[in-house]
Design a protein around this motif. Structure first.
Motif, PDB file in Angstrom:
ATOM      1  N   GLU A 159       0.827  -1.206   0.000  1.00  0.00           N
ATOM      2  CA  GLU A 159       0.000   0.000   0.000  1.00  0.00           C
ATOM      3  C   GLU A 159       0.864   1.261   0.000  1.00  0.00           C
ATOM      4  O   GLU A 159       0.589   2.218  -0.733  1.00  0.00           O
ATOM      5  N   ARG A 160       1.930   1.265   0.805  1.00  0.00           N
ATOM      6  CA  ARG A 160       2.787   2.447   0.879  1.00  0.00           C
ATOM      7  C   ARG A 160       3.550   2.647  -0.430  1.00  0.00           C
ATOM      8  O   ARG A 160       3.693   3.771  -0.913  1.00  0.00           O
ATOM      9  N   GLU A 161       4.061   1.554  -1.014  1.00  0.00           N
ATOM     10  CA  GLU A 161       4.754   1.661  -2.294  1.00  0.00           C
ATOM     11  C   GLU A 161       3.826   2.191  -3.375  1.00  0.00           C
ATOM     12  O   GLU A 161       4.225   2.977  -4.225  1.00  0.00           O
ATOM     13  N   HIS A 162       2.574   1.769  -3.315  1.00  0.00           N
ATOM     14  CA  HIS A 162       1.576   2.241  -4.279  1.00  0.00           C
ATOM     15  C   HIS A 162       1.371   3.744  -4.127  1.00  0.00           C
ATOM     16  O   HIS A 162       1.287   4.478  -5.127  1.00  0.00           O
ATOM     17  N   GLU A 163       1.317   4.215  -2.901  1.00  0.00           N
ATOM     18  CA  GLU A 163       1.154   5.650  -2.656  1.00  0.00           C
ATOM     19  C   GLU A 163       2.345   6.438  -3.197  1.00  0.00           C
ATOM     20  O   GLU A 163       2.180   7.508  -3.787  1.00  0.00           O
ATOM     21  N   VAL A 164       3.542   5.902  -2.992  1.00  0.00           N
ATOM     22  CA  VAL A 164       4.747   6.574  -3.488  1.00  0.00           C
ATOM     23  C   VAL A 164       4.747   6.589  -5.017  1.00  0.00           C
ATOM     24  O   VAL A 164       5.094   7.600  -5.641  1.00  0.00           O
ATOM     25  N   ALA A 165       4.341   5.468  -5.627  1.00  0.00           N
ATOM     26  CA  ALA A 165       4.295   5.401  -7.085  1.00  0.00           C
ATOM     27  C   ALA A 165       3.329   6.438  -7.652  1.00  0.00           C
ATOM     28  O   ALA A 165       3.629   7.118  -8.641  1.00  0.00           O
ATOM     29  N   LEU A 166       2.160   6.583  -7.037  1.00  0.00           N
ATOM     30  CA  LEU A 166       1.183   7.571  -7.490  1.00  0.00           C
ATOM     31  C   LEU A 166       1.745   8.986  -7.356  1.00  0.00           C
ATOM     32  O   LEU A 166       1.538   9.835  -8.231  1.00  0.00           O
ATOM     33  N   ALA A 167       2.464   9.237  -6.273  1.00  0.00           N
ATOM     34  CA  ALA A 167       3.058  10.556  -6.065  1.00  0.00           C
ATOM     35  C   ALA A 167       4.105  10.853  -7.129  1.00  0.00           C
ATOM     36  O   ALA A 167       4.201  11.970  -7.634  1.00  0.00           O
ATOM     37  N   ILE A 168       4.899   9.845  -7.482  1.00  0.00           N
ATOM     38  CA  ILE A 168       5.881  10.016  -8.555  1.00  0.00           C
ATOM     39  C   ILE A 168       5.159  10.301  -9.867  1.00  0.00           C
ATOM     40  O   ILE A 168       5.590  11.146 -10.660  1.00  0.00           O
ATOM     41  N   GLY A 169       4.055   9.616 -10.094  1.00  0.00           N
ATOM     42  CA  GLY A 169       3.270   9.848 -11.295  1.00  0.00           C
ATOM     43  C   GLY A 169       2.736  11.260 -11.382  1.00  0.00           C
ATOM     44  O   GLY A 169       2.513  11.784 -12.479  1.00  0.00           O
ATOM     45  N   ARG A 170       2.554  11.886 -10.233  1.00  0.00           N
ATOM     46  CA  ARG A 170       2.091  13.277 -10.194  1.00  0.00           C
ATOM     47  C   ARG A 170       3.251  14.264 -10.292  1.00  0.00           C
ATOM     48  O   ARG A 170       3.048  15.472 -10.268  1.00  0.00           O
ATOM     49  N   GLY A 171       4.492  13.733 -10.349  1.00  0.00           N
ATOM     50  CA  GLY A 171       5.649  14.595 -10.515  1.00  0.00           C
ATOM     51  C   GLY A 171       6.235  15.137  -9.234  1.00  0.00           C
ATOM     52  O   GLY A 171       7.030  16.078  -9.262  1.00  0.00           O
ATOM     53  N   LEU A 172       5.879  14.560  -8.086  1.00  0.00           N
ATOM     54  CA  LEU A 172       6.397  15.060  -6.817  1.00  0.00           C
ATOM     55  C   LEU A 172       7.839  14.618  -6.599  1.00  0.00           C
ATOM     56  O   LEU A 172       8.240  13.522  -6.989  1.00  0.00           O
ATOM     57  N   SER A 173       8.623  15.462  -5.950  1.00  0.00           N
ATOM     58  CA  SER A 173       9.997  15.119  -5.582  1.00  0.00           C
ATOM     59  C   SER A 173       9.979  14.262  -4.319  1.00  0.00           C
ATOM     60  O   SER A 173       8.942  14.108  -3.660  1.00  0.00           O
ATOM     61  N   ASN A 174      11.139  13.707  -3.954  1.00  0.00           N
ATOM     62  CA  ASN A 174      11.213  12.913  -2.725  1.00  0.00           C
ATOM     63  C   ASN A 174      10.813  13.734  -1.508  1.00  0.00           C
ATOM     64  O   ASN A 174      10.109  13.250  -0.621  1.00  0.00           O
ATOM     65  N   ALA A 175      11.274  14.981  -1.451  1.00  0.00           N
ATOM     66  CA  ALA A 175      10.940  15.830  -0.306  1.00  0.00           C
ATOM     67  C   ALA A 175       9.441  16.101  -0.246  1.00  0.00           C
ATOM     68  O   ALA A 175       8.839  16.091   0.841  1.00  0.00           O
TER      69      ALA A 175
END
Length: 217
Positions: A159-175
């Motif tokens: 679930e957490r990896e999925h959330e991170v993947a979606l955030a990357i898809g939205r163009g968010l940086s690590n910070a």
């Protein structure tokens, strides 16, 4: 390293970047071939690479740099934002694509972000890349098949990896992901590393493409 055939552009960039306490301009080159030679001796961490240059253009220079062991990060810095240039730069191995009319502070931020291992695309470049991806998808494969395949790949994630993947898809940086998900930046980086392994990707752009193919962003 600054690689641009216009000496005035190189001077302006050197002046702007050289004033940063954490960034040092260690060399300049007037074309891609010269840039390759200088990179071999000076070993920069990040290269700002123009596209249109004599002798060897920036895309070919980026491609050859990317084929070397432990290549530097490359930010393509250009006045052109045509779709072919964006996709060509990414295909060549560029880690960033920024227009020359980008505000100086954003260019400096892009250098820091790419040096930290995160890709950086200007908003217009991101839009161009997404347009090209959608065009390629329409031409090469049934859209529903690509969506099903992408969803199947993402199904292996926690679930957490999925959330991170979606955030990357939205163009968010690590910070930005860390702030949004209430995680530390090192934890986000660890999740990104696992995404590379589970999705069979080598960079964040490929993760974003998978998320877009799945229709989740």
């Amino acid at each position: 390293m600054l690689v641009d055939d216009d000496p005035l552009v190189r001077s302006a960039l050197a002046l702007m970047i050289g004033g940063q306490p954490d960034i040092e301009v260690i060399g300049e080159a007037a074309n891609g071939a010269e840039g390759l030679a200088r990179c071999a001796t000076d070993r920069p961490d990040v290269v700002l690479m123009d596209i249109r240059m004599p002798v060897m253009d920036g895309l070919e220079a980026t491609r050859q740099l990317h084929a070397r062991p432990s290549p530097p990060r490359v930010i393509v810095l250009t006045t052109f934002d045509a779709d072919d240039y964006v996709t060509g730069a990414i295909a060549a191995g560029a880690d960033g694509f920024v227009l020359k009319d980008t505000p100086p502070a954003e260019i400096v931020a892009a250098i820091r972000r790419v040096a930290d291992g995160e890709p950086m695309l200007s908003p217009s470049a991101t839009a161009s890349l997404i347009r090209q991806i959608r065009t390629d998808n329409a031409e090469t494969s049934n859209g529903s098949d690509r969506e099903a395949q992408a969803l199947a790949r993402l199904s292996s994630l926690t679930e957490r990896e999925h959330e991170v993947a979606l955030a990357i898809g939205r163009g968010l940086s690590n910070a930005e992901i860390a702030r949004e998900l209430f995680l530390s930046v090192p934890t986000v980086k660890a999740h990104v590393g696992r995404l590379f392994d589970k999705l069979g990707t080598t960079n964040r752009v490929q993760i974003a493409i998978c998320v877009h193919d799945a229709g989740l962003v």
